[in-house]
Scaffold this motif. Structure first.
Motif, PDB file in Angstrom:
ATOM      1  N   THR A  60       0.711  -1.389   0.040  1.00 54.22           N
ATOM      2  CA  THR A  60      -0.021  -0.070  -0.073  1.00 54.22           C
ATOM      3  C   THR A  60       0.616   1.473   0.022  1.00 54.22           C
ATOM      4  N   LYS A  61       1.863   0.934   0.680  1.00 56.18           N
ATOM      5  CA  LYS A  61       2.650   2.302   1.152  1.00 56.18           C
ATOM      6  C   LYS A  61       3.785   2.663  -0.033  1.00 56.18           C
ATOM      7  N   ALA A  62       3.859   1.140  -0.677  1.00 52.35           N
ATOM      8  CA  ALA A  62       4.679   1.937  -1.584  1.00 52.35           C
ATOM      9  C   ALA A  62       4.413   2.195  -3.092  1.00 52.35           C
ATOM     10  N   ALA A  63       2.977   1.579  -2.874  1.00 51.37           N
ATOM     11  CA  ALA A  63       1.871   2.377  -4.284  1.00 51.37           C
ATOM     12  C   ALA A  63       2.151   3.002  -4.340  1.00 51.37           C
ATOM     13  N   ALA A  64       1.378   4.005  -3.249  1.00 46.83           N
ATOM     14  CA  ALA A  64       1.182   5.373  -2.783  1.00 46.83           C
ATOM     15  C   ALA A  64       2.811   6.396  -3.293  1.00 46.83           C
ATOM     16  N   ARG A  65       3.554   5.524  -3.354  1.00 48.28           N
ATOM     17  CA  ARG A  65       5.197   6.557  -3.639  1.00 48.28           C
ATOM     18  C   ARG A  65       5.082   6.231  -5.712  1.00 48.28           C
ATOM     19  N   LEU A  66       4.637   4.963  -5.621  1.00 46.45           N
ATOM     20  CA  LEU A  66       5.114   5.528  -7.491  1.00 46.45           C
ATOM     21  C   LEU A  66       3.366   5.573  -8.409  1.00 46.45           C
ATOM     22  N   GLY A  67       2.302   5.782  -7.324  1.00 39.98           N
ATOM     23  CA  GLY A  67       1.710   6.555  -8.117  1.00 39.98           C
ATOM     24  C   GLY A  67       0.512   5.253  -8.612  1.00 39.98           C
ATOM     25  N   VAL A  68       0.456   4.189  -8.446  1.00 41.52           N
ATOM     26  CA  VAL A  68       0.218   2.885  -8.676  1.00 41.52           C
ATOM     27  C   VAL A  68      -0.781   2.102  -7.731  1.00 41.52           C
ATOM     28  N   THR A  69      -1.801   0.814  -8.260  1.00 39.80           N
ATOM     29  CA  THR A  69      -2.387   0.627  -7.009  1.00 39.80           C
ATOM     30  C   THR A  69      -2.188  -0.712  -6.901  1.00 39.80           C
ATOM     31  N   PRO A  70      -2.365  -0.353  -5.599  1.00 35.74           N
ATOM     32  CA  PRO A  70      -1.854  -2.315  -4.596  1.00 35.74           C
ATOM     33  C   PRO A  70      -1.368  -3.143  -5.821  1.00 35.74           C
ATOM     34  N   SER A  71      -2.837  -3.447  -6.109  1.00 37.18           N
ATOM     35  CA  SER A  71      -3.195  -4.989  -7.084  1.00 37.18           C
ATOM     36  C   SER A  71      -2.072  -4.885  -8.283  1.00 37.18           C
ATOM     37  N   ALA A  72      -1.799  -3.361  -8.962  1.00 40.44           N
ATOM     38  CA  ALA A  72      -1.196  -3.556  -9.936  1.00 40.44           C
ATOM     39  C   ALA A  72       0.469  -3.776  -9.650  1.00 40.44           C
ATOM     40  N   LEU A  73       0.807  -3.197  -8.319  1.00 36.44           N
ATOM     41  CA  LEU A  73       1.854  -3.212  -7.797  1.00 36.44           C
ATOM     42  C   LEU A  73       2.240  -4.880  -7.481  1.00 36.44           C
ATOM     43  N   SER A  74       1.385  -5.285  -7.899  1.00 34.94           N
ATOM     44  CA  SER A  74       2.020  -6.444  -6.514  1.00 34.94           C
ATOM     45  C   SER A  74       2.498  -8.069  -8.245  1.00 34.94           C
ATOM     46  N   HIS A  75       1.038  -7.681  -8.427  1.00 35.94           N
ATOM     47  CA  HIS A  75       1.088  -8.398 -10.349  1.00 35.94           C
ATOM     48  C   HIS A  75       2.130  -8.078 -10.462  1.00 35.94           C
TER      49      HIS A  75
END
Length: 298
Positions: free
Chosen positions: A22-37
């Motif tokens: 969640t925190k990483a996705a916020a830094r990268l400007g993407v959704t947590p699900s997209a980042l997990s993928h």
């Protein structure tokens, strides 16, 4: 293809640092699900698990830690070079994080501070008081201040002051109650204001030069600080003898608020240096600070 690999590695690094999708996705400007993928595809491509996931947190595996340690300096170097390029377009700008002690601030930084900040209005200087010999690379400081002999050989060191010494001082009020110490061992009969640089470390043993060699004397007293400035204040308040940098004590000695003793026994040490990793050389803001604080012979 190379760009995609770089993006995937950068995404992994941010997740590993934040230990949270969640925190990483916020830094990268993407959704947590997209980042997990993205991370799952990276792990499949490499054929090894990089992150251990639970319902509450994320941590790196042994392989993930190895990859993180390998690529983190590379991405940091890229960020540094990109920041340097942007700074070249304009005036020096950015934040400089510095680790040092409070007496070093008083002696070396405070005298240049006003002129430096006025000359470079786009530079922010963050100064952290630290007596613990912090690893500036691990703690993400741009530079630190130490005696030249204490600096690792892989660092760049710039002298910021002359050779210096500690001197024993106390207020005249104190010496009305106690006799002047004539030799270092006389200090065992006095209230001495000690310093412990690190909470887990030992109390500093006062060093004196006798018969051509340096000897250490453990002194006693009711006060122990981890700050030289508090030692100074306690001495000014008549609470004992402090062993502090001569430059710090001089203004109070000249006005009669402090009296120095045993000065013939105080050895000189190599001057303090600003030290920093090689990668900081490219920042105009940082190099402007180096030039401002650099020691120049009178």
């Amino acid at each position: 293809m190379i760009k995609n690999k770089m993006n995937d590695l950068h995404a992994f690094l941010i997740v590993a640092q934040e230990q949270s999708f969640t925190k990483a996705a916020a830094r990268l400007g993407v959704t947590p699900s997209a980042l997990s993928h993205t991370i799952r595809l990276l792990e499949e491509r490499l054929g090894i698990r990089l992150l251990a996931r639970t319902t509450r947190n994320v941590s790196v595996t042994e392989a993930g830690a190895q990859l993180m340690n390998a690529i983190s300096p590379l991405f940091e170097q890229i960020d540094t070079e990109l920041n340097a390029l942007s700074e070249l377009r304009d005036n020096p700008r950015g934040t400089i994080r510095l680790s040092c002690t409070d007496d070093q601030i008083e002696i070396y930084i405070r005298p240049i501070l006003n002129d430096f900040l006025q000359k470079y209005p786009d530079i922010t200087l963050e100064v952290y008081v630290d007596y613990g010999f912090t690893n500036i690379v691990e703690e993400r400081f741009d530079a630190g201040i130490r005696i030249g002999d204490d600096i690792n050989k892989d660092m760049i060191a710039v002298r910021i002051g002359p050779d210096w010494r500690l001197i024993a001082v106390a207020s005249p009020v104190y010496f009305k109650q106690y006799p002047l110490p004539l030799i270092p061992t006389d200090l065992t009969d006095h209230q001495c204001i000690n310093i412990r640089h690190r909470a887990a470390g030992s109390i500093y043993a006062w060093e004196f030069k006798q018969d051509g060699r340096i000897t250490s004397i453990k002194v006693d007293g009711q006060l122990v600080f981890n700050s030289t400035l508090h030692q100074l204040n306690a001495a000014l308040d008549g609470m004992g003898i402090a062993y502090i940098p001569e430059h710090l004590a001089e203004p109070y000695i000249s006005t009669g608020k402090l009296q120095s003793v045993l000065t013939d026994y105080s050895p000189y040490f190599e001057g303090f240096h600003l030290y920093y990793p090689n990668r900081r050389q490219s920042s105009p803001a940082f190099m402007a600070f180096v030039e401002a604080i650099r020691y120049r012979l009178p």
